[in-house]
Design an enzyme around this catalytic site. Structure first.
Site, PDB file in Angstrom:
ATOM      1  N   ALA A  46       0.861  -1.245   0.014  1.00 15.52           N
ATOM      2  CA  ALA A  46      -0.020   0.172  -0.039  1.00 15.52           C
ATOM      3  C   ALA A  46       0.968   1.147  -0.006  1.00 15.52           C
ATOM      4  O   ALA A  46       0.250   2.183   0.560  1.00 15.52           O
ATOM      5  CB  ALA A  46      -0.810  -0.071   1.283  1.00 15.52           C
ATOM      6  N   ASP A  65       1.775  -4.211  12.703  1.00 22.46           N
ATOM      7  CA  ASP A  65       1.490  -3.123  11.384  1.00 22.46           C
ATOM      8  C   ASP A  65       0.358  -2.490  11.434  1.00 22.46           C
ATOM      9  O   ASP A  65      -0.418  -2.307  10.498  1.00 22.46           O
ATOM     10  CB  ASP A  65       1.745  -4.090  10.199  1.00 22.46           C
TER      11      ASP A  65
HETATM   12 ZN    ZN Z   1       4.953  -3.272   4.693  1.00 27.92          ZN
END
Ligand code: ZN
Length: 391
Positions: A144, A276
């Site tokens: 992303a 994350d």
């Molecule tokens: Zn990553």
């Protein structure tokens, strides 16, 4: 003026110990003494707290955390301290604010936010420096990230990336031209270098470990899948005892069976659970930012319009429980993946990630069913559940 605390009666569990009826003394942000309660005398000036219904564990450390509670660190680095105040509710005592691929000016802004220090009356998780995930990544494994900001590794642009300047960990794609010089320069600066968002072959990965790469960013994600004839970066990370790997155990980024395989192969000493997490952590489903991109978030995942994953909405407490569920490992092993192991990755193993004299008093009280009841950061209660504990 710091309160001196005497905590007693808890079961104390760390990566290496499991002690019933433990006690410890916290003084001036650090642990002054720890042992069995029967053998300890509380210091006269200490405030005593009976914590016998809890499990006492080291504060969690998250090496990959993009934002949360509505804020994205890459879009707005100025929100780091505000978000840090919310992290102790999930047991997090220290973390690396993570800046994904962005212009260098954005990285400098994030460095200044840490340089300027905590706001007055700050009580929250300690930012240990930045994790720069980019910009030296392979556009073929962009995830992303915005390809427009990706660039080839260039040693001249990383000269001031040091822990003193608040850069701790850099993720790059080691197969890119110029990567070897950047890996060497960063290692000399004392920065931990990680392989990720990469198309590296098995052989390229091995050469990168020889050059100093010591970590792999979110194993299996943003790298070619493990192929038995072409093991690639994933195979090299699993196979090489020198490297520690990050993994996201949310049952979406990696199948639980492969989280189990990774733990068996790497052991808890070389497997590092990360979240994350992105801006939607702790919020309701909807649209949130990750860097420049708008991300659609539902009850379990965060995705770009085309379905690609864009960070997670996992918190470290749930990651702990997931890891135990996916692998049937002991609490001490699950804790190691988010305490002693990340502390060692950052070369901070002599003062963080464990409960021992001289270590920072970063502590979590867990209920018997592993909910976070309270989190102490550097000797101060940063968050507690008033239903569970009277402070
Ligand atoms: Zn990553």
């Amino acid at each position: 003026m710091h309160t001196t605390w005497y905590l007693s009666g808890a079961r104390l569990v760390t990566a290496h110990a499991d002690i019933a009826n433990a006690a410890l003394v916290v003084e001036n942000a650090r642990i002054a003494a720890v042992g069995g309660a029967a053998a300890m005398t509380p210091p006269a000036h200490a405030r005593a707290l009976d914590v016998s219904k809890f499990i006492l564990v080291p504060g969690f450390i998250d090496l990959q955390f993009n934002g949360g509670f509505g804020h994205d660190f890459t879009a707005q680095p100025e929100t780091i301290w505000q978000v840090a105040q919310e992290l102790p509710r999930h047991g997090v005592a220290a973390f690396l604010p993570t800046i994904i691929t962005a212009p260098f000016e954005k990285i400098q802004r994030a460095q200044s936010v840490l340089q300027n220090g905590a706001p007055e009356n700050f009580r929250g998780a300690t930012p240990l420096g930045l994790h720069l995930e980019g910009p030296f990544l392979n556009p073929q494994k962009r995830g992303a990230h915005n390809v427009a900001y990706m660039r080839l590794p260039d040693a001249s642009s990383v000269r001031d990336w040091t822990p003193q300047n608040f850069v701790r960990l850099v993720t790059l794609a080691p197969e890119l031209d110029g990567a070897r010089e950047v890996i060497r320069a960063l290692c000399e600066n004392g920065v931990v270098v990680s392989a990720g968002h990469s198309m590296a072959t098995f052989e390229e990965a091995q050469r990168a470990f020889d050059a100093g790469i010591a970590y792999g960013t979110h194993l299996f994600n943003a790298m070619p899948p493990l192929d038995h004839r072409a093991p690639g970066l994933a195979g090299a990370l699993l196979n090489d005892a020198r490297v520690t790997v990050g993994i996201i155990p949310d049952a979406i980024h990696v199948h639980p069976a492969l989280v189990d395989l990774a733990l068996r192969q790497k052991t808890a000493a070389h497997l590092n659970v990360v979240t994350d997490a992105m801006a939607a952590l702790g919020m309701t489903p909807g649209k949130y930012l990750l860097g420049d991109f708008t991300v659609q978030v539902d009850e379990t995942s965060a995705r770009l319009e085309d379905g690609r994953l864009a960070g997670s909405i996992l918190n470290l407490r749930d990651a702990l429980v997931n890891l135990m569920r996916f692998t049937r490992c002991a609490l001490s092993d699950a804790l190691a993946t988010m305490t002693t192991t990340p502390a060692r990755v950052l070369h901070l193993e002599n003062e963080r990630g464990d409960i021992a004299p001289g270590y920072f008093a970063d502590l979590v009280l867990l209920t018997a069913d592993l909910r976070v009841a309270a989190t102490m950061v550097q000797g101060q209660w940063a968050w507690y559940d008033a239903q569970e504990l009277a402070l």
